[in-house]
Design an enzyme around this catalytic site. Structure first.
Site, mmCIF file in Angstrom:
data_model
loop_
_atom_site.group_PDB
_atom_site.id
_atom_site.type_symbol
_atom_site.label_atom_id
_atom_site.label_comp_id
_atom_site.label_asym_id
_atom_site.label_seq_id
_atom_site.Cartn_x
_atom_site.Cartn_y
_atom_site.Cartn_z
ATOM 1 N N CYS B 35 -7.896 3.093 11.085
ATOM 2 C CA CYS B 35 -6.844 2.129 11.407
ATOM 3 C C CYS B 35 -7.350 0.698 11.322
ATOM 4 O O CYS B 35 -6.574 -0.241 11.442
ATOM 5 C CB CYS B 35 -6.309 2.355 12.810
ATOM 6 S SG CYS B 35 -5.777 4.019 13.104
ATOM 7 N N ASP B 37 -9.647 -0.774 13.422
ATOM 8 C CA ASP B 37 -10.281 -1.396 14.587
ATOM 9 C C ASP B 37 -10.903 -0.398 15.559
ATOM 10 O O ASP B 37 -10.325 0.620 15.885
ATOM 11 C CB ASP B 37 -9.371 -2.390 15.335
ATOM 12 C CG ASP B 37 -7.911 -2.033 15.289
ATOM 13 O OD1 ASP B 37 -7.605 -0.846 15.280
ATOM 14 O OD2 ASP B 37 -7.083 -2.971 15.269
ATOM 15 N N CYS B 60 -10.086 -7.023 13.277
ATOM 16 C CA CYS B 60 -9.611 -8.321 12.821
ATOM 17 C C CYS B 60 -9.935 -9.407 13.846
ATOM 18 O O CYS B 60 -10.489 -9.133 14.911
ATOM 19 C CB CYS B 60 -8.118 -8.258 12.567
ATOM 20 S SG CYS B 60 -7.168 -7.819 14.018
ATOM 21 N N CYS B 104 -4.147 -5.102 19.717
ATOM 22 C CA CYS B 104 -5.559 -5.475 19.904
ATOM 23 C C CYS B 104 -5.863 -5.640 21.395
ATOM 24 O O CYS B 104 -6.921 -5.228 21.870
ATOM 25 C CB CYS B 104 -5.872 -6.787 19.185
ATOM 26 S SG CYS B 104 -5.781 -6.649 17.397
#
Lengths: 396, 143
Positions: B35, B37, B60, B104
């Site tokens: 994915c 991360d 990211c 995130c």
């Protein structure tokens, strides 16, 4: 230092393009459909541009339709071929797995209407063969659409040979030449191309304008309905300034096509060599058969968006095929199509050059990318697992 | 408009608490390389206080910034405080995240919880399973 290395996304407009546009903004600004002399002057310019574009592509002026860009041209070419096919009971289309979304999404739409779509594998090199196309063509094939050069990895497809196969089998052939126009030689007659799309802003022309070449006799279906512009096949007042700018840019690009290719491909090769020295990196797409300006790498253990942000801090403008930059949860369909696993595709970087880049900039990019990769790897748990042997490297 | 707030960019450019703790009392890893991360959190805990925290992140800009901010928010705090840290608090401390990047901050919250779970497991401390994330619950990735 600012280094622009995102020319596959868009280019800086050339002085020739800008100066070709200006008179059509404040002097010859009339509507080419108007009867008065100012309108007729605009009409004359429009038809002159059409002839010049036709000359560059090796076709007739009446085979040129001006559109709002490459996406519209792709949509119109594919929909038109589908409608022609449908009328003869042909509802099968052959394309590739790594076309631009302007093509793939149009094919998706047709699929929902009951068309059958065959997307050819492009292999690790990112190139389809004429044999694959030949094998995929059926009795009911309405269209083959294969891009001239891929927008992410720059690989060049054997369009002339594919076109030949299509001619022999009586199937229409369209090519999305958005990345190729102005960079690779185009001769639609010699290359057996029935329909071709291009976009003004990929060769230092303006955005929002493009061309659809459709061989005479191909009945086009309107995407935009309205007035009788473009022989009734594309409604809307013609964007004369943009058309004039694009035409000037195209002529200039084609005039210098070989000298630019020589200069740019030398920088490309130097960049590829420099980035290949980064451990666990891999070039995406065939090294030989690629656009003179395209460099695309995957780096193991890092994610592309973070790489772009740090490069931007160092003044380098680039692109990535990571999910975070694709606007979806999946990384680039192009990188998946050439067989890169998801975790590797997330760590991709596209650098696309132009003739205005310099050798000094290439050295700067190599340096910047090397530093950024080192920095991101130093904080990556994936990299630690790889280097400490808990996971196997995918890129050796 | 910039993609990220100044705070996100600051924590991305100068991440706090990057690294590992060799003799960590709790380690938590969440996410999936597929994915794009993965976050790993290391905790050093003394008398129910988080004495030290380090992180490593593959992801990211906002994933790195979220990890950095989350570690700052729990450093020196009690394990109870750390258990109740929410992704919203992480996002707010960063002056917001774009909607597509909210996951995130979720990963940061979950990485800390998983590190605490590891600490509880290692020390035979009882806990309620339902407060911890499991990969199946993650809405981010469905590969």
């Amino acid at each position: 230092m600012r280094v622009y290395a995102d020319n596959a996304a868009t280019t800086k407009m050339s002085a020739a393009a800008i100066s070709a546009m200006l008179p059509y903004m404040d002097k010859i600004y009339a509507n080419p459909s108007s009867l008065h002399s100012l309108g007729q002057e605009a009409k004359e310019a429009l038809e002159n541009a059409r002839e010049r574009v036709a000359k560059v592509l090796g076709c007739e002026a009446r085979e040129i339709i001006f559109t709002s860009g490459g996406s519209e041209a792709d949509n119109q070419a594919i929909i038109s071929a589908a409608r022609i096919g449908e009328r003869k009971g042909r509802k099968h289309i052959v394309s590739t797995a790594f076309e631009h979304h302007a093509v793939l999404h149009t094919l998706d739409k047709l699929k929902k209407e009951g068309f059958e779509i065959t997307l050819l594998d492009v292999g690790e090199k990112g190139i389809v063969t004429p044999q694959q196309v030949s094998d995929a063509i059926r009795e009911d094939t309405a269209l083959v659409t294969v891009m001239y050069a891929n927008n992410e990895i720059g690989t060049i497809q054997p369009v002339e040979e594919i076109g030949k196969v299509c001619r022999e089998r009586g199937v229409l052939f369209h090519t999305d030449a958005v990345q190729a126009a102005g960079h690779l030689h185009i001769d639609v007659k010699k290359q057996n191309i029935d329909m071709l799309s291009l976009s003004g802003h990929k060769f230092h022309g303006p955005k929002g304008v493009g061309v659809l070449y459709a061989k005479k006799g191909i009945a086009l279906t309107n995407i935009i309905e309205g007035g009788a512009q473009e022989k009734g096949k594309r409604a809307g007042t013609e964007n004369i300034p943009a058309i004039m700018g694009m035409t000037a840019a195209l002529e200039e690009a084609v005039k210098n096509i070989d000298t630019n290719a020589e200069k740019v491909s030398a920088m490309r090769d130097r960049l590829i060599d420099g980035l290949s020295r980064i451990p666990h990196s891999i070039l995406n797409g065939d090294r030989e058969n690629r656009l003179p300006n395209n460099v695309n790498f995957c780096f193991e253990g890092i994610e592309g968006e973070a790489m772009l942000l740090l490069l931007d801090d160092m003044g380098v403008c680039a692109s990535s095929g990571s999910a975070c930059t694709s606007g979806s949860l999946d990384p680039s369909h192009v990188l998946l199509a050439i067989g890169r696993p998801h975790e590797i595709a997330h760590g991709s970087l596209r650098l696309s050059l132009c003739e205005e880049n310099t050798e000094e900039e290439i050295e700067y990019i190599i340096n910047a990318v090397t530093q950024v990769i080192f920095r991101l790897r130093s904080m990556s748990p994936v990299w630690r697992d790889l280097t400490e042997g808990r996971q196997q490297f995918v890129i050796r | 408009m910039a993609l990220y707030s100044e705070k996100v960019m600051d924590h991305f450019r100068n991440p706090r608490n990057v690294g590992i703790i060799e003799d960590a009392d709790g380690v938590g890893e969440v996410g999936n390389a597929k994915c794009g991360d993965i976050m790993k959190i290391y905790l050093k805990i003394e008398n129910d206080i988080i004495k030290d925290v380090k992180f490593e992140t593959f992801g990211c800009g906002s994933a790195i910034a979220s990890s950095s901010m989350a570690t700052e928010l729990i450093k020196g705090r009690s394990i109870n405080d750390a258990m109740t840290l929410t992704n919203k608090a992480v996002a707010e401390a960063l002056d917001g995240l774009p909607p597509v990047k909210m996951h995130c901050s979720v990963l940061a919250e979950e990485a800390i919880k998983m590190a605490l779970k590891d600490y509880y497991d290692k020390n035979g401390i009882a806990y309620d399973c339902s407060v911890f994330p499991s990969c199946d619950d993650c809405s981010h990735c469905h590969h």
